[in-house]
Design a protein around this motif. Structure first.
Motif: not given
Lengths: 215, 223
Positions: B46-74
């Motif tokens: 979805r990121e490749a399709d330009g549909e979402i970014t990490r920041a946008e995903l974080a905003r949508r689920i009310d989390r900090k971007p760094e939290q989303v990055s950690r979740w995507l990491g492992a």
């Protein structure tokens, strides 16, 4: 010119092979023959030699039907860690989880890689500081104890896992324990491949060709 | 020397014996890893399709971007709720199914089982390709009388599932108006292979598409 059969039976491996070594040879033939023949004494051939000496082992996915896409070669100590036997049930369970983590690499599932050392502590894999050491770690973080498998790339996608540590034993990022662990990894490499340097690269895809997500 | 014991790894599980801790642990971590991989693949696509970014995903689920990055990491500290939140933030929900391990030891059986399960779970559309027959590695394993649009998703899904890069699919043409027959070369085991195998975009959910888009219906050969 030697036939393929002659090359494998006469030069690289003993003439009479037990079944498991024949399987390894078939795997090499099917996956890297072209490269191995073109580069006559490449590090891939050396890996074959170390396997025939049973100093390295090709780790296969545990699940029937799964295939090796990114080969991982493991030292005896990692083989024993992954395949047992283990001292107690808790450690056995933990090592089973480690094996699933290693299979993720082998089956070429998407993995996360730290964009640089000391970055993205949750990433599956990271190159360790200093970069010129060409030492990498695979992180099996959960559950406790968190484990680290140290190794180096022999070629793109070909990872040689050499040593392992409990993360807690390595202490802080600048500790002597970390430094010793990296030096131990390098020393183990030199014992296995005295004349071959590890794979070097400018970006992550020089090491892992596909299914990588930088974090 | 290889380190696999492919025929024995599932022996206790299939024979009804107590399952050793190493295998309990293996399958726990395997599930966690596959769940993480699925979420990650969905994000990458979805990121490749330009549909979402990490920041946008974080905003949508009310989390900090760094939290989303950690979740995507492992998948380390994930819960089921985490996976649900991340998928929902990308407009998706997870599709789930059970695979009997006894059938996983034969590719043919697992393919048929998996495709059938997939077919009964996931609606696809809108129509694009009419496919009368599906062949896997040259063998007809299923018949599809309806419409397939995401043939690529099915091909990738089955290839990834049975762990065979050599799985080749031929989609035969249906009568009028259909594209020419296409034979797909085996994919490498890339992220694309993994995508869509369990992802149900909510805008194509059963509730909204049931009447407009036919479900894929597979019949086992000989049944």
């Amino acid at each position: 010119m030697l036939s393929v059969k002659d090359r494998f039976s006469g030069l690289w491996f003993p003439k009479t092979l037990p079944y498991h070594k024949s399987a390894m040879i078939r795997w090499i033939i099917s996956n890297s023959l072209t490269c191995a023949v073109l580069t006559y004494m490449s590090i891939r051939v050396e890996i074959g030699n170390r396997i025939s000496e049973e100093r390295l082992f090709l780790l296969s996915p545990a699940m029937p039907g799964s295939h090796i896409v990114r080969p991982m070669f493991v030292s005896l100590e990692i083989k024993d860690l992954v395949l047992g036997p283990w001292d107690d049930a808790e450690w056995e369970e933990r090592c089973g989880q480690l094996r699933a983590d290693l299979d993720r690499y082998i089956e070429c599932r998407r993995i996360t890689v730290a964009a640089r050392p000391y970055h993205a502590r949750t990433a599956y894999m990271a190159q360790l500081d200093e970069l010129r050491d060409e030492a990498w770690e695979i992180r099996s973080r959960d559950p406790e104890p968190s484990l680290r498998v140290f190794g180096r790339f022999a070629d793109t996608d070909w990872f040689v896992a050499l040593t392992w540590w409990k993360r807690a034993d390595l202490k802080g990022p600048d500790s002597r324990e970390w430094r010793d662990a990296i030096e131990g990894c390098k020393a183990e490499w030199r014992r296995l491949f005295p004349t071959y340097p590890p794979k070097t690269g400018a970006n992550v895809n020089d090491y892992i060709s596909t299914n990588v997500f930088l974090v | 020397m290889t380190t696999s014991q492919p025929t024995s790894f599932l022996s206790e599980i299939l024979e009804g014996k107590p399952i050793p801790p190493s295998k309990l642990g293996y399958f726990r971590a395997r599930l966690s890893n596959r769940l993480h991989e699925l979420v990650l693949d969905t994000f990458v696509k979805r990121e490749a399709d330009g549909e979402i970014t990490r920041a946008e995903l974080a905003r949508r689920i009310d989390r900090k971007p760094e939290q989303v990055s950690r979740w995507l990491g492992a998948p380390g500290n994930w819960t089921i709720d985490t996976a649900s939140d991340l998928m929902l933030g990308m407009g998706c929900e997870l599709g789930l199914f059970a695979i009997p391990l006894g059938q996983a030891q034969t590719s043919q059986a697992v393919t048929t089982q998996a495709v059938t399960t997939y077919a009964s779970t996931v609606p696809l559309g809108p129509p694009g390709y009419n496919a009368n027959n599906i062949f896997i590695n040259g063998a007809q394993v299923a018949r599809n009388p309806d419409v397939i649009e995401t043939h690529l998703a099915i091909r990738n899904w089955v290839s990834g599932y049975i762990g065979q890069q050599s799985a080749a699919f031929t989609f035969s043409p249906s009568p009028a108006g259909s594209p020419p027959p296409q034979t797909h070369n085996p994919p490498t085991h890339s992220g694309e292979d993994q995508f869509a195998k369990n992802v149900i975009p909510l805008h194509q959910s059963r509730d909204t598409h049931r009447s407009a888009v036919p479900l894929i219906q597979f019949e086992q050969v000989g049944s």
